[in-house]
Design a protein around this motif. Structure first.
Motif, short mmCIF file in Angstrom:
data_model
loop_
_atom_site.label_atom_id
_atom_site.label_comp_id
_atom_site.label_asym_id
_atom_site.label_seq_id
_atom_site.Cartn_x
_atom_site.Cartn_y
_atom_site.Cartn_z
N LEU A 67 11.95 -13.17 -20.77
CA LEU A 67 11.96 -14.45 -20.07
C LEU A 67 12.84 -14.40 -18.83
O LEU A 67 12.44 -14.83 -17.75
N ALA A 68 14.05 -13.87 -18.98
CA ALA A 68 14.97 -13.78 -17.84
C ALA A 68 14.42 -12.83 -16.78
O ALA A 68 14.49 -13.12 -15.57
N GLY A 69 13.85 -11.71 -17.20
CA GLY A 69 13.27 -10.76 -16.25
C GLY A 69 12.09 -11.36 -15.50
O GLY A 69 11.91 -11.13 -14.30
N SER A 70 11.29 -12.14 -16.19
CA SER A 70 10.15 -12.80 -15.54
C SER A 70 10.62 -13.83 -14.51
O SER A 70 10.06 -13.92 -13.42
N ALA A 71 11.63 -14.60 -14.87
CA ALA A 71 12.15 -15.59 -13.93
C ALA A 71 12.78 -14.92 -12.71
O ALA A 71 12.52 -15.31 -11.56
N PHE A 72 13.57 -13.90 -12.94
CA PHE A 72 14.22 -13.17 -11.85
C PHE A 72 13.17 -12.46 -10.99
O PHE A 72 13.22 -12.49 -9.77
#
Length: 108
Positions: A67-72
């Motif tokens: 999730l964090a990687g997708s947002a970043f």
């Protein structure tokens, strides 16, 4: 790679096919990696000498990392010109993490 770095135009049919195939294979590989944690959890439990139930946090950590990687990554794609490089770097980071997994001797 030339089309990805902007050295030749990416709008030719051959380049679009190559880029689409690369994206397909990348996301197929990501799916295989994400699905791989379930089957190896018992071997990882034995290697780390931990009960399988205590390794459940790995599924949560994987989901939060995705999730964090997708947002970043979404922010980077919006701001940078060479978006193919972002996917390449993300896949390399995933490969490094997968390669490091067998060398784990303790959890967290």
């Amino acid at each position: 790679l030339r089309g990805m770095c902007g050295l030749i135009p990416s709008d030719t049919a051959g380049n679009r096919t190559l880029i689409s195939t690369g994206y397909f294979l990348s996301f197929f590989g990501i799916g295989c990696v994400l699905a791989g944690l379930g089957p190896i959890i018992s071997a990882l439990s034995a290697q780390l000498d931990m009960p399988t139930a205590e390794l459940g946090f790995l599924f949560t950590a994987r989901a939060l990392g995705y999730l964090a990687g997708s947002a970043f990554g979404g922010v980077l794609v919006d701001r940078l010109r060479h978006t193919h490089i972002i996917l390449l770097l993300g896949n390399l980071a995933c490969a490094v993490g997968c390669a490091a997994l067998p060398s784990l001797r303790r959890a967290a």
